[in-house]
Scaffold this active site. Structure first.
Site, PDB file in Angstrom:
ATOM      1  N   TYR A   1     -15.287  -1.696   7.188  1.00 39.46           N
ATOM      2  CA  TYR A   1     -14.085  -0.906   7.477  1.00 39.46           C
ATOM      3  C   TYR A   1     -13.839  -0.907   8.980  1.00 39.46           C
ATOM      4  O   TYR A   1     -12.736  -1.143   9.453  1.00 39.46           O
ATOM      5  CB  TYR A   1     -14.261   0.524   6.951  1.00 39.46           C
ATOM      6  CG  TYR A   1     -12.985   1.341   7.009  1.00 39.46           C
ATOM      7  CD1 TYR A   1     -12.007   1.192   6.020  1.00 39.46           C
ATOM      8  CD2 TYR A   1     -12.744   2.242   8.035  1.00 39.46           C
ATOM      9  CE1 TYR A   1     -10.827   1.917   6.068  1.00 39.46           C
ATOM     10  CE2 TYR A   1     -11.570   2.979   8.092  1.00 39.46           C
ATOM     11  CZ  TYR A   1     -10.618   2.812   7.103  1.00 39.46           C
ATOM     12  OH  TYR A   1      -9.439   3.543   7.157  1.00 39.46           O
TER      13      TYR A   1
ATOM     14  N   VAL B   1      -3.699  -7.459  -2.932  1.00 37.19           N
ATOM     15  CA  VAL B   1      -3.759  -8.268  -1.707  1.00 37.19           C
ATOM     16  C   VAL B   1      -5.153  -8.810  -1.420  1.00 37.19           C
ATOM     17  O   VAL B   1      -5.338  -9.552  -0.451  1.00 37.19           O
ATOM     18  CB  VAL B   1      -3.237  -7.496  -0.468  1.00 37.19           C
ATOM     19  CG1 VAL B   1      -1.787  -7.093  -0.645  1.00 37.19           C
ATOM     20  CG2 VAL B   1      -4.118  -6.302  -0.146  1.00 37.19           C
TER      21      VAL B   1
ATOM     22  N   SER C   1       1.927   2.674  -2.693  1.00 39.64           N
ATOM     23  CA  SER C   1       1.795   3.353  -3.987  1.00 39.64           C
ATOM     24  C   SER C   1       1.183   4.731  -3.869  1.00 39.64           C
ATOM     25  O   SER C   1       1.362   5.570  -4.753  1.00 39.64           O
ATOM     26  CB  SER C   1       0.945   2.498  -4.932  1.00 39.64           C
ATOM     27  OG  SER C   1      -0.299   2.182  -4.322  1.00 39.64           O
TER      28      SER C   1
ATOM     29  N   LYS D   1     -10.629  -2.668  10.884  1.00 41.22           N
ATOM     30  CA  LYS D   1      -9.630  -1.836  11.573  1.00 41.22           C
ATOM     31  C   LYS D   1      -9.561  -2.182  13.066  1.00 41.22           C
ATOM     32  O   LYS D   1      -8.489  -2.146  13.665  1.00 41.22           O
ATOM     33  CB  LYS D   1      -9.939  -0.350  11.363  1.00 41.22           C
ATOM     34  CG  LYS D   1      -9.784   0.096   9.919  1.00 41.22           C
ATOM     35  CD  LYS D   1      -8.357  -0.145   9.434  1.00 41.22           C
ATOM     36  CE  LYS D   1      -8.117   0.363   8.027  1.00 41.22           C
ATOM     37  NZ  LYS D   1      -6.726   0.179   7.584  1.00 41.22           N
TER      38      LYS D   1
ATOM     39  N   GLY E   1       0.840  -1.204   0.000  1.00 39.12           N
ATOM     40  CA  GLY E   1       0.000   0.000   0.000  1.00 39.12           C
ATOM     41  C   GLY E   1       0.874   1.253   0.000  1.00 39.12           C
ATOM     42  O   GLY E   1       0.449   2.305   0.442  1.00 39.12           O
TER      43      GLY E   1
ATOM     44  N   ALA F   1     -14.956  -3.009  11.388  1.00 40.76           N
ATOM     45  CA  ALA F   1     -14.587  -4.320  11.939  1.00 40.76           C
ATOM     46  C   ALA F   1     -13.160  -4.686  11.551  1.00 40.76           C
ATOM     47  O   ALA F   1     -12.396  -5.227  12.356  1.00 40.76           O
ATOM     48  CB  ALA F   1     -15.565  -5.390  11.438  1.00 40.76           C
TER      49      ALA F   1
ATOM     50  N   SER G   1      -6.671   2.397  12.082  1.00 44.24           N
ATOM     51  CA  SER G   1      -7.425   3.651  11.960  1.00 44.24           C
ATOM     52  C   SER G   1      -8.032   4.007  13.305  1.00 44.24           C
ATOM     53  O   SER G   1      -8.337   3.105  14.113  1.00 44.24           O
ATOM     54  CB  SER G   1      -8.561   3.478  10.950  1.00 44.24           C
ATOM     55  OG  SER G   1      -9.450   4.577  11.009  1.00 44.24           O
TER      56      SER G   1
HETATM   57  N1  LIG Z   1      -6.747   8.712   4.951  1.00 44.49           N
HETATM   58  C1  LIG Z   1      -7.243   8.580   6.157  1.00 44.49           C
HETATM   59  O1  LIG Z   1      -7.858   9.496   6.705  1.00 44.49           O
HETATM   60  C2  LIG Z   1      -7.051   7.304   6.905  1.00 44.49           C
HETATM   61  C3  LIG Z   1      -7.458   7.270   8.228  1.00 44.49           C
HETATM   62  C4  LIG Z   1      -7.262   6.108   8.960  1.00 44.49           C
HETATM   63  C5  LIG Z   1      -6.660   5.015   8.366  1.00 44.49           C
HETATM   64  N2  LIG Z   1      -6.286   5.062   7.068  1.00 44.49           N
HETATM   65  C6  LIG Z   1      -5.657   3.875   6.515  1.00 44.49           C
HETATM   66  O2  LIG Z   1      -4.407   4.216   5.963  1.00 44.49           O
HETATM   67  C7  LIG Z   1      -4.058   3.273   4.941  1.00 44.49           C
HETATM   68  C8  LIG Z   1      -3.666   4.032   3.703  1.00 44.49           C
HETATM   69  O3  LIG Z   1      -4.809   4.700   3.152  1.00 44.49           O
HETATM   70  P1  LIG Z   1      -4.720   6.125   2.447  1.00 44.49           P
HETATM   71  O4  LIG Z   1      -5.600   7.032   3.153  1.00 44.49           O
HETATM   72  O5  LIG Z   1      -3.305   6.474   2.236  1.00 44.49           O
HETATM   73  O6  LIG Z   1      -5.448   5.824   1.055  1.00 44.49           O
HETATM   74  P2  LIG Z   1      -4.858   5.536  -0.407  1.00 44.49           P
HETATM   75  O7  LIG Z   1      -4.053   6.682  -0.867  1.00 44.49           O
HETATM   76  O8  LIG Z   1      -6.013   5.111  -1.209  1.00 44.49           O
HETATM   77  O9  LIG Z   1      -3.885   4.308  -0.144  1.00 44.49           O
HETATM   78  C9  LIG Z   1      -4.371   3.007   0.010  1.00 44.49           C
HETATM   79  C10 LIG Z   1      -3.266   2.076  -0.390  1.00 44.49           C
HETATM   80  O10 LIG Z   1      -3.745   0.728  -0.283  1.00 44.49           O
HETATM   81  C11 LIG Z   1      -3.562   0.107  -1.539  1.00 44.49           C
HETATM   82  N3  LIG Z   1      -4.581  -0.906  -1.785  1.00 44.49           N
HETATM   83  C12 LIG Z   1      -5.929  -0.788  -1.765  1.00 44.49           C
HETATM   84  N4  LIG Z   1      -6.515  -1.943  -2.117  1.00 44.49           N
HETATM   85  C13 LIG Z   1      -5.502  -2.809  -2.362  1.00 44.49           C
HETATM   86  C14 LIG Z   1      -5.436  -4.148  -2.812  1.00 44.49           C
HETATM   87  N5  LIG Z   1      -6.524  -4.869  -3.063  1.00 44.49           N
HETATM   88  N6  LIG Z   1      -4.203  -4.703  -2.980  1.00 44.49           N
HETATM   89  C15 LIG Z   1      -3.086  -3.996  -2.748  1.00 44.49           C
HETATM   90  N7  LIG Z   1      -3.076  -2.736  -2.340  1.00 44.49           N
HETATM   91  C16 LIG Z   1      -4.271  -2.150  -2.163  1.00 44.49           C
HETATM   92  C17 LIG Z   1      -3.677   1.226  -2.529  1.00 44.49           C
HETATM   93  O11 LIG Z   1      -3.175   0.845  -3.786  1.00 44.49           O
HETATM   94  P3  LIG Z   1      -3.574   1.742  -5.091  1.00 44.49           P
HETATM   95  O12 LIG Z   1      -2.807   3.005  -4.939  1.00 44.49           O
HETATM   96  O13 LIG Z   1      -3.148   0.921  -6.245  1.00 44.49           O
HETATM   97  O14 LIG Z   1      -5.064   1.963  -5.007  1.00 44.49           O
HETATM   98  C18 LIG Z   1      -2.857   2.284  -1.830  1.00 44.49           C
HETATM   99  O15 LIG Z   1      -1.486   2.037  -1.955  1.00 44.49           O
HETATM  100  C19 LIG Z   1      -5.285   2.396   4.763  1.00 44.49           C
HETATM  101  O16 LIG Z   1      -5.111   1.204   5.504  1.00 44.49           O
HETATM  102  C20 LIG Z   1      -6.408   3.231   5.374  1.00 44.49           C
HETATM  103  O17 LIG Z   1      -7.463   2.431   5.803  1.00 44.49           O
HETATM  104  C21 LIG Z   1      -6.466   6.172   6.317  1.00 44.49           C
END
Ligand SMILES: NC(=O)c1ccc[n+]([C@@H]2O[C@H](COP(=O)([O-])OP(=O)(O)OC[C@H]3O[C@@H](n4cnc5c(N)ncnc54)[C@H](OP(=O)(O)O)[C@@H]3O)[C@@H](O)[C@H]2O)c1
Length: 244
Positions: free
Chosen positions: A150, A65, A17, A154, A15, A152, A137
């Site tokens: 989401y 994944v 990327s 987290k 993740g 459950a 999260s």
């Molecule tokens: N942003 C927030 O406010 C927030 C708050 C709490 C927790 N989080 C957590 O932080 C983490 C990162 O999220 P983010 O906010 O940075 O969002 P994001 O920019 O969408 O990043 C999500 C990452 O997960 C990858 N991903 C999603 N589905 C996947 C799959 N099936 N196989 C492999 N990789 C996959 C995405 O790949 P692609 O780039 O190819 O889509 C991307 O690299 C997540 O676990 C999210 O739940 C985020």
């Protein structure tokens, strides 16, 4: 000694990327590590900076994944691993997580794949006495009405962090986690790109700003460094005070 110098270390950010994972990956690279990242798209050129992807200097590979066989088959480009960050995450809006297909899909990406990736790299992390960092999260600590999967997943991630922290301490692996609050990434555009929702969200955050991937990276660097050598199984809340 500079405890935040990762020269000679190898990191993998699943993740990595875009968004938080990408910010964490670039922070390790800036401090000397070699960093591999995975995402869902075929190649690095399929990502753009506008979406929160900065892949320069990172070793990108595609890995979906949600497919356990793909995790099994994923052949890393490195032979040793010091830091594994699991930042993959997905969410489905518009009540999609109330359908069992949607619920399963989110659990597969956000929880099942954590265990699959952690297990795959357990031997390498044990060999290096490395660190595993799981991104959960703040949703783990309260209800999120529209997103049961989401939530459950987290909550499960926090429990997994605690349990692997205990189970793998004897192998010399430190397992910890980060619980971000509201961070500006492509996942949260539904909130951040809507002025009214953004205003409401900022109102609830004591620091009065959104989190950034760099804010999350600070916690990740700490948790992978000797500065946190006596911390295991903990999830650090990094949320600007949101859930206080
Ligand atoms: N942003 C927030 O406010 C927030 C708050 C709490 C927790 N989080 C957590 O932080 C983490 C990162 O999220 P983010 O906010 O940075 O969002 P994001 O920019 O969408 O990043 C999500 C990452 O997960 C990858 N991903 C999603 N589905 C996947 C799959 N099936 N196989 C492999 N990789 C996959 C995405 O790949 P692609 O780039 O190819 O889509 C991307 O690299 C997540 O676990 C999210 O739940 C985020």
């Amino acid at each position: 000694m500079n405890e935040l110098d990762f020269s000679g270390k190898q990191a993998l950010v699943v993740g990595g990327s875009s968004g938080i994972g990408n910010g964490i990956a670039q922070a390790f690279r800036a401090r000397g590590a070699r960093v591999a990242v995975c995402g869902t798209r075929a190649k690095a050129g399929d990502y753009s900076a506008e979406e929160g992807s900065h892949l320069e200097g990172l070793d990108y590979a595609q890995l979906d994944v949600s497919n356990p066989q793909a995790i099994d088959k994923y052949a890393p480009s490195f032979a040793k691993l010091d830091v594994l960050v699991l930042a993959q995450g997905a969410v489905i809006y518009r009540r999609g997580e109330f359908e069992m297909d949607g619920f399963r899909k989110v659990l597969e990406v956000n929880l099942m794949s954590l265990m699959a990736c952690a297990t795959k790299f357990h031997a390498m992390l044990a060999a290096s006495k490395g660190s595993l960092i799981i991104v959960s999260s703040t949703a783990a600590y309260h209800s999120t009405k529209g997103n049961p999967a989401y939530n459950a997943s987290k909550t499960g991630a926090v429990g997994l962090t605690r349990t692997l922290g205990e189970a793998w301490a004897g192998n010399g692996i430190r397992v910890n986690g980060i619980a971000p609050g509201l961070v500006d990434t492509k996942m949260t555009k539904a909130t951040t790109a809507n002025p009214k929702r953004l205003e409401g969200a900022l109102e609830r955050i004591p620091l009065k700003r959104l989190g950034t991937p760099a804010d999350m990276a600070g916690a990740a660097l700490f948790l992978a460094s000797p500065l946190s050598s006596y911390i295991i199984g903990q999830t650090l809340v990094v949320d600007g005070g949101l859930i206080l």
